[in-house]
Write a protein that holds these residues in place. Structure first.
Motif, short mmCIF file in Angstrom:
data_model
loop_
_atom_site.label_atom_id
_atom_site.label_comp_id
_atom_site.label_asym_id
_atom_site.label_seq_id
_atom_site.Cartn_x
_atom_site.Cartn_y
_atom_site.Cartn_z
N ARG A 8 44.73 69.44 -11.55
CA ARG A 8 44.30 70.82 -11.79
C ARG A 8 45.35 71.76 -11.21
NH1 ARG A 8 39.18 71.07 -9.46
NH2 ARG A 8 38.38 70.32 -11.43
N SER A 9 45.63 72.81 -11.95
CA SER A 9 46.59 73.82 -11.49
C SER A 9 45.99 74.60 -10.33
CB SER A 9 46.92 74.77 -12.64
OG SER A 9 47.68 75.86 -12.17
N ILE A 10 46.75 74.77 -9.27
CA ILE A 10 46.30 75.55 -8.12
C ILE A 10 46.35 77.04 -8.45
CG2 ILE A 10 46.84 76.18 -5.73
CD1 ILE A 10 47.80 73.25 -5.37
N SER A 11 47.37 77.45 -9.19
CA SER A 11 47.52 78.86 -9.53
C SER A 11 46.61 79.30 -10.68
CB SER A 11 48.97 79.17 -9.88
OG SER A 11 49.39 78.39 -10.97
N SER A 12 46.23 78.37 -11.56
CA SER A 12 45.33 78.66 -12.69
C SER A 12 44.30 77.53 -12.76
CB SER A 12 46.10 78.73 -14.00
OG SER A 12 47.08 79.73 -13.96
N GLN A 15 43.10 75.37 -15.75
CA GLN A 15 44.02 74.46 -16.43
C GLN A 15 43.96 73.08 -15.79
OE1 GLN A 15 45.88 75.13 -19.17
NE2 GLN A 15 44.91 77.15 -19.18
N GLU A 16 43.65 72.08 -16.61
CA GLU A 16 43.65 70.69 -16.16
C GLU A 16 44.52 69.87 -17.10
OE1 GLU A 16 39.45 70.16 -13.81
OE2 GLU A 16 39.60 69.33 -15.82
N TYR A 17 45.00 68.75 -16.59
CA TYR A 17 45.83 67.86 -17.38
C TYR A 17 45.38 66.43 -17.10
CZ TYR A 17 49.93 65.42 -19.17
OH TYR A 17 50.76 64.59 -19.87
N ILE A 18 45.30 65.64 -18.15
CA ILE A 18 44.92 64.23 -18.05
C ILE A 18 46.13 63.39 -18.44
CG2 ILE A 18 43.43 62.42 -18.98
CD1 ILE A 18 41.42 64.76 -19.62
N GLY A 19 46.44 62.39 -17.64
CA GLY A 19 47.59 61.55 -17.94
C GLY A 19 47.40 60.13 -17.45
N ALA A 20 48.38 59.28 -17.76
CA ALA A 20 48.39 57.88 -17.32
C ALA A 20 49.80 57.53 -16.88
CB ALA A 20 47.93 56.96 -18.45
N ASP A 30 56.63 64.76 -10.21
CA ASP A 30 57.30 65.23 -11.43
C ASP A 30 56.59 66.46 -12.01
OD1 ASP A 30 59.14 63.20 -11.19
OD2 ASP A 30 58.36 62.02 -12.88
N HIS A 31 55.26 66.41 -12.04
CA HIS A 31 54.50 67.57 -12.54
C HIS A 31 54.81 68.80 -11.68
CE1 HIS A 31 52.11 65.78 -15.70
NE2 HIS A 31 51.69 64.83 -14.90
N ASN A 32 54.81 68.64 -10.38
CA ASN A 32 55.04 69.77 -9.48
C ASN A 32 56.49 70.23 -9.46
OD1 ASN A 32 52.43 70.43 -8.54
ND2 ASN A 32 52.45 68.61 -7.26
N ALA A 33 57.41 69.38 -9.89
CA ALA A 33 58.82 69.75 -9.96
C ALA A 33 59.17 70.41 -11.31
CB ALA A 33 59.70 68.52 -9.74
N GLY A 34 58.19 70.46 -12.21
CA GLY A 34 58.43 71.08 -13.51
C GLY A 34 59.11 70.17 -14.51
N LYS A 35 59.07 68.87 -14.30
CA LYS A 35 59.75 67.93 -15.19
C LYS A 35 58.97 67.62 -16.47
CE LYS A 35 62.44 65.73 -11.58
NZ LYS A 35 62.74 64.48 -10.88
N SER A 36 57.72 68.07 -16.54
CA SER A 36 56.91 67.89 -17.73
C SER A 36 56.75 69.23 -18.44
CB SER A 36 55.53 67.34 -17.36
OG SER A 36 54.68 67.33 -18.50
N THR A 37 57.12 69.28 -19.71
CA THR A 37 57.05 70.54 -20.44
C THR A 37 55.61 71.03 -20.60
OG1 THR A 37 57.06 69.37 -22.57
CG2 THR A 37 59.17 70.13 -21.73
N HIS A 38 54.65 70.11 -20.63
CA HIS A 38 53.24 70.50 -20.82
C HIS A 38 52.64 71.13 -19.56
CE1 HIS A 38 53.58 68.69 -24.60
NE2 HIS A 38 52.96 67.56 -24.40
N PRO A 44 51.80 75.09 -9.00
CA PRO A 44 51.69 73.69 -8.55
C PRO A 44 50.37 73.05 -8.98
CG PRO A 44 51.15 75.13 -6.73
CD PRO A 44 51.55 76.02 -7.91
N TRP A 45 50.35 71.72 -8.95
CA TRP A 45 49.19 70.92 -9.36
C TRP A 45 48.63 70.16 -8.17
CZ3 TRP A 45 47.30 71.25 -14.26
CH2 TRP A 45 48.12 71.86 -15.20
N GLU A 46 47.32 69.91 -8.24
CA GLU A 46 46.68 69.05 -7.24
C GLU A 46 45.95 67.93 -7.96
OE1 GLU A 46 43.63 71.04 -4.99
OE2 GLU A 46 42.75 71.94 -6.76
N LEU A 47 45.95 66.77 -7.36
CA LEU A 47 45.25 65.62 -7.92
C LEU A 47 43.75 65.81 -7.71
CD1 LEU A 47 45.54 62.79 -9.20
CD2 LEU A 47 45.61 61.88 -6.88
N VAL A 48 43.00 65.74 -8.79
CA VAL A 48 41.54 65.92 -8.74
C VAL A 48 40.84 64.57 -8.74
CG1 VAL A 48 39.54 66.83 -9.99
CG2 VAL A 48 41.68 68.13 -9.94
N TRP A 49 41.34 63.64 -9.57
CA TRP A 49 40.68 62.35 -9.75
C TRP A 49 41.68 61.34 -10.30
CZ3 TRP A 49 40.07 59.37 -14.12
CH2 TRP A 49 39.14 58.33 -14.04
N TYR A 50 41.50 60.07 -9.94
CA TYR A 50 42.28 59.01 -10.57
C TYR A 50 41.49 57.71 -10.56
CZ TYR A 50 43.54 56.92 -6.08
OH TYR A 50 43.50 56.31 -4.85
#
Length: 79
Positions: A8-12, A15-20, A30-38, A44-50
């Motif tokens: 989940r985005s900390i700033s928004s 916004q959530e993102y699901i990945g594997a 990588d997500h927090n470094a901006g390496k993913s265009t999506h 920044p992002w925080e891990l909600v669940w895995y």
């Protein structure tokens, strides 16, 4: 091991993102470094669940399910 995750985005927070991935720590970095265009514009992002899977294909199937309409409803209610 393979991991299906929700971030989940900390700033928004809406916004959530699901990945594997096979390397969860690196993928979150990588997500927090901006390496993913999506996900770059909502950092920044925080891990909600895995969830960990021994089988790559089961993980990818579950990721696909969570990205579906019924899967999103399931995740919102249960995860």
């Amino acid at each position: 091991m393979w991991y299906v995750y929700i971030i989940r985005s900390i700033s928004s927070p809406e916004q959530e993102y699901i990945g594997a991935t096979a390397d969860l720590k690196r993928r979150i970095s990588d997500h927090n470094a901006g390496k993913s265009t999506h996900t770059a514009k909502f950092r920044p992002w925080e891990l909600v669940w895995y969830c960990a899977f021994r089988d790559k294909y089961k993980a990818l199937e579950f990721e696909k399910y969570l990205k579906s309409h019924s899967g999103r409803a399931f995740a919102k209610k249960r995860l």
